[in-house]
Design an enzyme around this catalytic site. Structure first.
Site, PDB file in Angstrom:
ATOM      1  N   HIS A  85       0.781  -1.237   0.000  1.00  0.00           N
ATOM      2  CA  HIS A  85       0.000   0.000   0.000  1.00  0.00           C
ATOM      3  C   HIS A  85       0.811   1.284   0.000  1.00  0.00           C
ATOM      4  O   HIS A  85       0.241   2.363  -0.180  1.00  0.00           O
ATOM      5  CB  HIS A  85      -0.958   0.052   1.200  1.00  0.00           C
ATOM      6  CG  HIS A  85      -1.713  -1.206   1.472  1.00  0.00           C
ATOM      7  ND1 HIS A  85      -2.462  -1.849   0.507  1.00  0.00           N
ATOM      8  CD2 HIS A  85      -1.843  -1.941   2.604  1.00  0.00           C
ATOM      9  CE1 HIS A  85      -3.027  -2.918   1.044  1.00  0.00           C
ATOM     10  NE2 HIS A  85      -2.657  -3.004   2.314  1.00  0.00           N
ATOM     11  N   ASP A 108       3.628  -8.641   0.966  1.00  0.00           N
ATOM     12  CA  ASP A 108       4.221  -9.449   2.034  1.00  0.00           C
ATOM     13  C   ASP A 108       3.340 -10.607   2.483  1.00  0.00           C
ATOM     14  O   ASP A 108       3.840 -11.713   2.737  1.00  0.00           O
ATOM     15  CB  ASP A 108       4.611  -8.576   3.224  1.00  0.00           C
ATOM     16  CG  ASP A 108       3.494  -7.659   3.713  1.00  0.00           C
ATOM     17  OD1 ASP A 108       2.369  -7.728   3.177  1.00  0.00           O
ATOM     18  OD2 ASP A 108       3.747  -6.866   4.631  1.00  0.00           O
TER      19      ASP A 108
END
Length: 484
Positions: free
Chosen positions: A80, A235
Site C-alpha cells: 500500500h 508481504d
C-alpha cells in the site's frame, strides 16, 4: 541458488535458498519509521536501498560462493505504500506507509463512490494507496503535479535492481486501482483520483520474470549475469507462498506488527461489506481473502514499553496454562482498525479495571484482545463465503504458546505450528525467484512445511471465551459512541 528480498516496515531481510529449498543463509538491514504527526507513518525510500545493501553485503561476507550462484531473485514487500516519482524517477516525498491513516477522509469519499467496491472488490481503506494520492493532491498540489509514476515499496526496489517499472497482481490489488477479478488496472478508478494508466507500473504475475538484475549490481555482489527478478508479491501473499498456503481452503494467522488471517481461494470471492480484503494471489488464476488487524504484536510491544518489561517477560508471567478471561477487556485499536470496522480514527482501550488488576491481568487482556480481533476476521471471512477447518500460525507472536492457545480457543479451530524454520515472506519471495528462473510448477514449489505441533482449542474454556468475545464486541460501539 535463489535469493528472496523482503522489504518490511522495520527492516529488509535477504534469504538464500538452494535448488532443494534449503535455507543457506539470511541477513537483514534495519529500518525506522518516521511519525511527524499523529496518525502519520513515513519512510525515505533511500533507506530501503541502504538496508538492502546492508543485508546483501552481510550475505556476501558470509556466503560469497552461494551468492555467486544465484539465478533468480524474488521480491516481497510491505503493501500500500505510495512511492511518488517524477519524470526522472526521483522520489518526490517520503513514502506514505500502509499504517498511515491521514487519508481517512479521502478514503471515505472514494469508498462512497460505488465503482470502487464494485471493481476492486474491497472497501477503500485509509491505508490503501489511492486515497493517499488524493490526500497529496489536496494537501501537496505542487508534489502531485510532478508525479509521473506511483510505485509500491518493493517495486521501487525493483526499479533500483532492474531499471523496470513493474508490479505484481497481489501487491497491486491493495492500491484500490486494480480490477481484481480481471487482474488489470482500472482506467475508470485511476481517473477518479486524477491519474491515468501511464502513471502505473506494468503488471505481471508474481511467478513471472519481471526484469534482469543490472550488471553493475551483479558485479558488486559477485552475482552472475542474467539473474532473473520475479514479479514477487505483497508481504502477506509472499508469506503464503512460503507457508504453502496457495490451495483452496488453506489458511494462516500471522502475528506480526499487524495481524492477518489469510485464506487462499481458487476463485474470486469479493464481499466488501464484510471489510475483508479480496486480493489476487501471487500465483496465476488464484485469489485470497484477508482479515487484517492493524496492531497485533504492536499491541504487546506498546504494553511492554508502558510497563518497562520485555514482551517475553510479560507473556512468561502468564505461565503455560490458558486462563479464563478475568473481566478486563482490551481493544487493540492503537492505530484504528480495518477488519471488521474500517475505522481509522478509533483508538484502543482497557475496560473492567479494578484494584486487583495487576500487570499480568493487563497482559492477559492484551493477548485476548488480539485473539478476539482475529476472531472478528474469521467471522468476516465466513460472511464472505470462506470456511476454515484449521489455521497455521506464523510471525513473531506465534512464539508464545499461551497466545496460540488463546487464539485456538477464541477461533474454536486447531492451530498448527510449523517445524523449526523460516517460512515467511523472504522464503516465499525466494520461491517465486526460483519459479521465475526455472519455470517450475508453482504448486510443486510452494508446498507447506511439516507441522511440529498442533494446539487444540481448550474446550473447557469455550463458554468463558465465548462470553468474553461478546463483551469485546459490545465494547467497540460503546467506546466509539463515547469518542464521537
Amino acid at each position: 541458488m535463489y535469493l528472496g528480498i523482503d522489504l518490511g516496515t522495520s527492516g529488509v531481510k535477504a534469504m538464500l535458498i538452494d535448488a532443494d529449498q534449503r535455507i543457506v543463509g539470511s541477513a537483514s538491514g534495519a529500518l525506522e519509521v518516521s511519525r511527524p504527526h499523529p496518525g502519520w507513518s513515513e519512510q525515505d525510500p533511500a533507506d530501503w536501498i541502504a538496508a538492502t545493501e546492508q543485508a546483501l553485503d552481510a550475505l556476501m561476507a558470509a556466503h560469497p560462493a552461494a551468492l555467486a550462484a544465484v539465478r533468480g531473485i524474488g521480491l516481497s514487500g510491505q503493501m500500500h505504500g505510495a512511492t511518488l516519482l517524477d519524470d526522472g524517477d526521483k522520489v518526490l516525498r517520503p513514502c506514505i506507509l500502509w499504517n498511515d491513516t491521514r487519508s481517512h477522509r479521502e478514503a471515505a469519499a472514494l469508498d462512497a463512490d460505488p465503482r470502487f467496491r464494485a471493481i476492486t472488490g474491497n472497501i477503500v481503506f485509509p491505508g490503501f494507496t489511492a486515497p493517499k494520492l488524493v490526500w497529496v493532491k489536496n494537501n501537496e498540489p505542487e508534489i502531485f503535479a510532478k508525479v509521473r509514476r506511483v510505485l509500491l515499496p518493493k517495486d521501487y526496489l525493483r526499479l533500483w535492481l532492474t531499471g523496470e517499472h513493474l508490479s505484481d497482481m497481489s501487491d497491486s490489488a491493495g492500491t484500490a486501482w486494480l480490477d481484481t477479478g480481471a487482474r488489470q488496472w482500472s482506467p475508470e478508478l485511476l481517473a477518479a483520483t486524477g491519474l491515468e494508466e501511464r502513471h502505473m507500473p506494468g503488471l505481471v504475475e508474481g511467478t513471472d520474470a519481471a526484469g534482469m538484475l543490472r550488471a553493475e549490481l551483479a558485479a558488486r555482489w559477485g552475482l552472475p549475469g542474467g539473474v532473473v527478478v520475479a514479479g514477487g508479491a505483497g508481504d502477506n501473499a509472499a508469506s503464503a507462498c512460503g507457508m504453502g498456503t496457495v490451495s483452496e481452503g488453506t489458511a494462516f494467522v500471522s502475528l506480526g506488527t499487524s495481524g492477518v488471517l489469510f485464506a487462499a481461494n481458487g476463485r474470486y470471492l469479493p464481499n466488501p461489506a464484510s471489510a475483508v480484503h479480496a486480493f489476487c494471489h501471487a500465483l496465476p488464476n488464484t485469489w485470497h481473502q484477508m482479515g487484517v488487524i492493524l496492531s497485533a504484536t504492536d499491541a504487546l510491544n506498546w504494553h511492554a514499553r508502558v510497563t518497562g518489561a520485555s514482551p517475553a517477560d510479560l507473556t512468561g508471567e502468564l505461565g503455560e496454562t490458558l486462563k479464563p478471561p478475568a473481566g478486563v477487556v482490551f481493544l487493540p485499536y492503537l492505530s484504528g482498525e480495518r477488519t471488521p470496522h474500517n475505522d481509522a480514527t478509533m483508538r484502543g482501550a482497557f475496560a473492567g479495571l479494578g484494584h486487583e488488576s495487576g500487570r499480568a491481568a493487563l497482559t492477559q487482556a492484551v493477548l485476548e484482545g488480539v485473539s478476539f480481533a482475529v476472531r472478528d476476521s474469521l467471522e468476516a471471512l465466513r460472511l464472505a463465503g470462506t470456511t476454515l477447518s484449521r489455521v497455521t500460525a506464523i510471525g513473531g507472536g506465534s512464539r508464545s504458546r499461551y497466545w496460540l492457545r488463546s487464539i485456538a480457543t477464541a477461533l474454536s479451530l486447531p492451530v498448527d505450528v510449523p517445524a523449526d524454520g523460516d517460512f515467511g515472506a523472504a522464503f516465499g519471495a525466494a520461491r517465486l525467484g526460483l519459479i521465475a528462473a526455472t519455470g517450475s510448477d508453482p504448486l510443486t514449489v510452494c508446498t507447506p512445511p511439516r507441522t511440529a505441533e498442533t494446539i487444540e482449542p481448550d474446550t473447557a474454556l469455550s463458554g468463558a471465551y465465548g462470553a468474553a468475545y461478546e463483551r469485546y464486541r459490545r465494547l467497540y460501539p460503546a467506546i466509539r459512541d463515547a469518542m464521537i
